[in-house]
Design a protein around this motif. Structure first.
Motif, short mmCIF file in Angstrom:
data_model
loop_
_atom_site.label_atom_id
_atom_site.label_comp_id
_atom_site.label_asym_id
_atom_site.label_seq_id
_atom_site.Cartn_x
_atom_site.Cartn_y
_atom_site.Cartn_z
N LEU A 51 46.40 -0.10 16.41
CA LEU A 51 45.98 1.30 16.27
C LEU A 51 44.53 1.55 16.68
CD1 LEU A 51 47.65 2.30 12.90
CD2 LEU A 51 48.46 2.72 15.22
N ASP A 53 42.12 2.53 15.19
CA ASP A 53 41.47 3.50 14.31
C ASP A 53 41.44 2.91 12.89
OD1 ASP A 53 41.22 5.55 12.32
OD2 ASP A 53 41.60 7.04 13.86
N GLN A 56 43.39 5.07 10.14
CA GLN A 56 44.85 5.00 10.30
C GLN A 56 45.35 3.59 10.00
OE1 GLN A 56 46.90 6.56 13.63
NE2 GLN A 56 45.65 8.40 13.75
N SER A 57 44.55 2.59 10.34
CA SER A 57 44.95 1.20 10.07
C SER A 57 45.06 0.96 8.57
CB SER A 57 43.94 0.24 10.68
OG SER A 57 43.91 0.39 12.08
N GLU A 59 45.70 3.25 6.33
CA GLU A 59 46.87 4.01 5.88
C GLU A 59 48.17 3.25 6.17
OE1 GLU A 59 48.77 8.18 7.23
OE2 GLU A 59 46.62 8.23 6.77
N VAL A 60 48.29 2.73 7.38
CA VAL A 60 49.51 2.00 7.75
C VAL A 60 49.61 0.72 6.95
CG1 VAL A 60 50.66 0.77 9.64
CG2 VAL A 60 49.72 3.06 10.03
N ARG A 97 53.66 4.39 14.49
CA ARG A 97 52.56 5.34 14.35
C ARG A 97 52.01 5.73 15.72
NH1 ARG A 97 48.88 7.06 10.27
NH2 ARG A 97 50.60 6.47 8.91
N ALA A 101 52.18 9.46 17.23
CA ALA A 101 50.97 10.16 17.67
C ALA A 101 51.10 10.59 19.13
CB ALA A 101 49.75 9.25 17.49
#
Length: 194
Positions: A51, A53, A56-57, A59-60, A97, A101
């Motif tokens: 990712l 980011d 976001q990383s 979150e995942v 993800r 996106a």
């Protein structure tokens, strides 16, 4: 005297992940906390590489850990080790993800393109406008000199009737009559209102 050096030095291997997953499958929260500590770092590292980011990383990674809590009972020790199983989940989730996106960006781009797309064919509009101008020029040539000058000054140059009369040195009533007659001839030539 020679000393024997062992070929492989024993290393600390950490907790037995298979045992922890088995306990997590039965809802053991302490086992999950230890499993989390053991695999969250590698999961985050893999997800971050996909990712890029950090937010976001994170979150995942949390999603993967939640999935691990929910699906621990599905783990089959005879099919492989725990860490590769968890990392496979993490990789799939990260790729999902990215795809999500990308799909959202594509939808936004299509929507923006449709919002800015002209509701007409620009080329056809230009061609039609050119044909209409040529027809108007052709029809203007059918008018008398005074009619053509009066219509051109009033409708193409924006002068008022009194200004046209003054510019042409013609009485206002004559200009009005010539313009009315000229406009009728233009209408008939152009086929407007027929």
């Amino acid at each position: 005297m020679s000393t024997v050096v062992p070929l492989a030095t024993p290393r600390w291997r950490g907790p037995d992940l298979k045992e922890l997953v088995a306990k997590v499958a039965f809802g053991d929260q302490d086992a999950f906390a230890r499993l989390y500590d053991a695999v969250a770092g590698p999961v985050f590292g893999l997800v971050r590489r996909v990712l890029r980011d950090p937010a976001q990383s994170e979150e995942v990674t949390q999603e993967v850990m939640l999935e691990l809590w929910r699906t621990a009972a599905r783990y089959r020790p005879d099919r492989g080790e725990v860490l590769p199983w968890v990392l496979t989940m993490a990789h799939r989730r990260a790729v999902d993800r990215v795809r999500s996106a990308q799909a959202a960006a594509d939808r936004d781009q299509r929507a923006a393109a449709q919002a800015h797309a002209p509701v007409f064919d620009e080329t056809a509009e230009l061609a039609e406008g050119r044909l209409e101008r040529e027809q108007v020029r052709r029809c203007l040539k059918t008018l008398t000199e005074l009619q053509r000058e009066s219509v051109t000054l009033a409708y193409y140059r924006g002068y008022s009737y009194p200004e046209v009369a003054e510019m042409l040195g013609t009485p206002l009533g004559t200009v009005k009559t010539r313009m009315r007659d000229g406009l009728i001839r233009l209408r008939d030539c152009l086929g407007v209102g027929a």
